[in-house]
Design a protein around this motif. Structure first.
Motif, PDB file in Angstrom:
ATOM      1  N   ALA A   1       0.838  -1.212   0.000  1.00  0.00           N
ATOM      2  CA  ALA A   1       0.000   0.000   0.000  1.00  0.00           C
ATOM      3  C   ALA A   1       0.870   1.258   0.000  1.00  0.00           C
ATOM      4  N   TYR A   2       1.909   1.254   0.797  1.00  0.00           N
ATOM      5  CA  TYR A   2       2.848   2.375   0.873  1.00  0.00           C
ATOM      6  C   TYR A   2       3.488   2.627  -0.502  1.00  0.00           C
TER       7      TYR A   2
ATOM      8  N   ARG B   1       2.386   1.747  -3.480  1.00  0.00           N
ATOM      9  CA  ARG B   1       1.382   2.269  -4.419  1.00  0.00           C
ATOM     10  C   ARG B   1       1.152   3.751  -4.193  1.00  0.00           C
ATOM     11  N   GLU B   2       1.013   4.153  -2.926  1.00  0.00           N
ATOM     12  CA  GLU B   2       0.778   5.567  -2.641  1.00  0.00           C
ATOM     13  C   GLU B   2       1.976   6.422  -3.034  1.00  0.00           C
ATOM     14  N   CYS B   3       3.176   5.983  -2.706  1.00  0.00           N
ATOM     15  CA  CYS B   3       4.381   6.746  -3.079  1.00  0.00           C
ATOM     16  C   CYS B   3       4.459   6.947  -4.588  1.00  0.00           C
TER      17      CYS B   3
ATOM     18  N   ALA C   1       2.026   6.701  -6.907  1.00  0.00           N
ATOM     19  CA  ALA C   1       0.920   7.521  -7.426  1.00  0.00           C
ATOM     20  C   ALA C   1       1.116   8.995  -7.081  1.00  0.00           C
ATOM     21  N   ARG C   2       1.503   9.271  -5.857  1.00  0.00           N
ATOM     22  CA  ARG C   2       1.680  10.662  -5.449  1.00  0.00           C
ATOM     23  C   ARG C   2       2.869  11.297  -6.154  1.00  0.00           C
TER      24      ARG C   2
END
Length: 124
Positions: free
Chosen positions: A28-29, A31-33, A35-36
């Motif tokens: 999850a981390y 993916r967020e990194c 995408a952001r």
């Protein structure tokens, strides 16, 4: 678990960890990194400060997941990486996993930021 801040003024990706990751948490981390990073309009050559002082040594399953999701060219390359941790054991884990010659480890976040910004041009 973590905070991610993008500082456009100094081209800094500033991350703070606040605990231990599970393999699902790493996914999850990551993916967020990723995408952001795109949403924020960052590109390779940015500065990275990872403040791990709020987390302990990561479990081996999490370390393997970091390799799987963020290792070996799976995330855009920084120009300098500063890791912040007061833990001797965490420093050893970082040195084993992150072998970039443009990485340094610090015990204080301010020292890390000072080192990262050493190469920034002075704007008159």
């Amino acid at each position: 678990m973590y905070d991610i801040h993008f500082r456009h003024d100094i081209n800094l990706l500033d991350i703070a960890w606040h605990g231990q990751f599970s393999s699902k948490g790493v996914a999850a981390y990551a993916r967020e990194c990723k995408a952001r990073f795109v949403q924020e309009g960052f590109s390779p050559g940015y500065l990275l400060r990872m403040d791990m002082s709020g987390s302990a040594v990561q479990p081996q399953e999490a370390v393997a997941a970091f390799r799987e999701h963020l290792g070996d060219g799976l995330f855009p390359r920084a120009s300098r990486i500063a890791i912040v941790t007061p833990s001797v054991i965490a420093k050893m884990q970082v040195r084993r996993e992150m072998t970039q010659d443009y990485l340094r480890i610090f015990t204080e976040a301010d020292e890390a930021l000072t080192w990262l910004l050493e190469t920034m041009p002075v704007v008159a």
